[in-house]
Motif scaffolding. Structure first.
Motif, short mmCIF file in Angstrom:
data_model
loop_
_atom_site.label_atom_id
_atom_site.label_comp_id
_atom_site.label_asym_id
_atom_site.label_seq_id
_atom_site.Cartn_x
_atom_site.Cartn_y
_atom_site.Cartn_z
N GLU A 175 41.93 40.92 40.10
CA GLU A 175 40.56 41.42 40.01
C GLU A 175 40.34 42.24 38.74
N LEU A 176 41.28 43.12 38.41
CA LEU A 176 41.15 43.95 37.22
C LEU A 176 41.14 43.10 35.96
N GLY A 187 49.63 37.91 44.13
CA GLY A 187 49.75 38.86 45.22
C GLY A 187 48.86 40.05 44.91
N LYS A 188 48.67 40.90 45.89
CA LYS A 188 47.74 42.03 45.73
C LYS A 188 48.10 42.89 44.53
N PRO A 218 48.31 32.89 51.05
CA PRO A 218 47.80 31.64 50.49
C PRO A 218 46.31 31.64 50.14
N ASP A 219 45.51 32.51 50.74
CA ASP A 219 44.07 32.50 50.51
C ASP A 219 43.62 33.54 49.50
N LEU A 220 44.51 34.41 49.08
CA LEU A 220 44.10 35.53 48.23
C LEU A 220 43.54 35.09 46.89
N LYS A 221 44.25 34.21 46.20
CA LYS A 221 43.82 33.79 44.87
C LYS A 221 42.43 33.16 44.91
N GLN A 222 42.21 32.24 45.82
CA GLN A 222 40.93 31.54 45.87
C GLN A 222 39.79 32.47 46.23
N SER A 223 40.04 33.43 47.10
CA SER A 223 38.98 34.37 47.48
C SER A 223 38.58 35.24 46.29
N VAL A 230 53.42 45.60 48.04
CA VAL A 230 54.30 44.51 48.44
C VAL A 230 53.59 43.57 49.40
N GLY A 231 52.53 44.08 50.07
CA GLY A 231 51.75 43.24 50.98
C GLY A 231 51.74 43.72 52.41
#
Length: 408
Positions: A234-235, A228-229, A263-268, A152-153
């Motif tokens: 990544e997989l 979201g995580k 907000p930064d997760l996707k770009q990273s 959930v984060g």
């Protein structure tokens, strides 16, 4: 004492239309459940039992043009994401609106990525009770006993679990009635939280009317949604990297805005995998562009690491007749058992996901069979029917409250 179902003006309660105040993120906002809220509002406005729909929506920093849905719908931009003042902004504006019902659609990580601000924001329904207006809440997952906190984060800690359970209790204390988007939630709320108020399962439902038929071309796959995580982008990228070695004309589109709470997760993630060929990205996709995006792909990838029990991306895929490749999580297993067109692979198994991708991009007959199965699923889960059932709840709660006041 006269207990006949009449309004103070002498009209029958069954004939009185309902003014609904909806508290929600709303497009073009990119906040949680904003697209769902748009379609719900559209269908609630179409129901003859509603007189007016007032949306207390989040404020948007960028310039935009407000969406015009129906003359019955009013949008009031009244609160800010990530603000500690959210409950007070909502109460102030709800008081001015003076509706018959106040409706909240919630997940338990809704207002802010900051735990304290989020808890304060989730107190909004409870604080709103001071207005004396019936409150109906729909819970879209995030229930502590069912969802993994890390997915959930939140860090999987005792204090976070305690905080989310407290938030759940506060939310339930506020509600005159609760609806949930999966039948499993009903028993959990009743047994774990002593839910004495009404709790009813009403499915998530499809957002748009399903297509009449579907065609397929090319080898393009789609990963869609707010990253979201637990969505496990990544997989998807690692599996596609292996797929494209033998399928050089295969493509992967990663579309949708960043999750405003991360907000930064996707770009990273995209930066780490930028060397993979044939990967294309898009940010926010407007409502009118969704159909073209989905039908340009032969399948939708949902490699989630945790069950959400309410996948809006799946409902979009089914609406547009797209096959789905998904982790073998309980909610996706149940969807396939209901007849949905889903290829399941073992959760977190990259090789199995690559194999499923290879199978679907190279088999047109399988694409058509699974796509038609999803169209049939979508036809059985119309958003119009979902909205009708929610208005049934509004109607019952409103009548109960007004009859009680009449007796007093």
């Amino acid at each position: 004492m006269n207990t006949k179902d009449e309004t103070p003006n002498g009209g029958s309660l069954s004939e009185q239309k309902i003014h609904v105040c909806i508290v929600s993120y709303f497009p073009p906002s990119k906040g949680p459940l904003s697209e769902y809220s748009y379609h719900l509002v559209k269908n609630l406005a179409a129901d003859p039992r509603t007189s007016k729909i007032t949306v207390l929506a989040d404020r948007i920093k960028e310039k935009y043009k407000e969406i015009c849905i129906d003359k019955k719908v009013e949008i009031i931009r009244s609160w800010n994401m990530d603000s500690i003042t959210v409950p007070f902004s909502i109460v102030r504006n709800a008081y001015r609106v003076n509706a018959d019902i106040i409706y909240f659609g919630l997940i338990l990580r809704y207002i802010s990525s900051n735990r304290f601000k989020n808890l304060i924001g989730l107190c909004s329904p409870y604080i709103t009770k001071i207005l004396g207006i019936p409150i109906v809440i729909t819970l879209h997952g995030g229930i502590p006993e069912i969802n993994n906190l890390e997915d959930v984060g939140y860090k999987n800690s005792y204090i976070n679990m305690l905080g989310l359970k407290l938030a759940m209790k506060i939310v339930l204390m506020a509600a005159d009635f609760v609806t949930v988007t999966h039948p499993r939630f009903v028993d959990t709320l009743r047994t774990k939280y002593n839910g004495k108020r009404g709790v009813l399962y009403i499915p998530h439902g499809t957002l748009n009317s399903p297509l009449s038929h579907c065609d397929y071309y090319g080898k393009r796959l789609l990963f869609f949604g707010k990253v979201g995580k637990y969505k496990n982008l990544e997989l998807a990228l690692e599996a596609f990297r292996d797929l494209v070695k033998d399928n050089r004309d295969a493509e992967l589109v990663i579309a949708g805005s960043s999750n405003p709470l991360q907000p930064d997760l996707k770009q990273s993630i995209l930066q780490r995998y930028k060397s993979i060929p044939n990967v294309f990205t898009r940010e926010y996709v407007a409502e009118e562009e969704l159909q073209d995006l989905f039908i340009s792909c032969v399948a939708v990838i949902l490699p989630y690491s945790a069950s959400t029990w309410s996948s809006g991306v799946f409902t979009l895929a089914s609406t547009y007749g797209r096959p789905v490749i998904a982790s073998d999580l309980p909610d996706f297993i149940e969807l396939r058992n209901e007849g949905a067109g889903i290829i399941l692979f073992p959760t977190q198994d990259k090789a199995a996901l690559t194999k499923a991708m290879d199978l679907i991009v190279n088999n047109r007959e399988l694409q058509k069979n699974l796509g038609e199965a999803n169209l049939n699923w979508a036809r059985r889960h119309s958003s119009i029917e979902v909205a009708r059932r929610i208005v049934d709840v509004f109607d019952a709660v409103s009548k109960k409250r007004k009859t009680s006041l009449k007796i007093k």
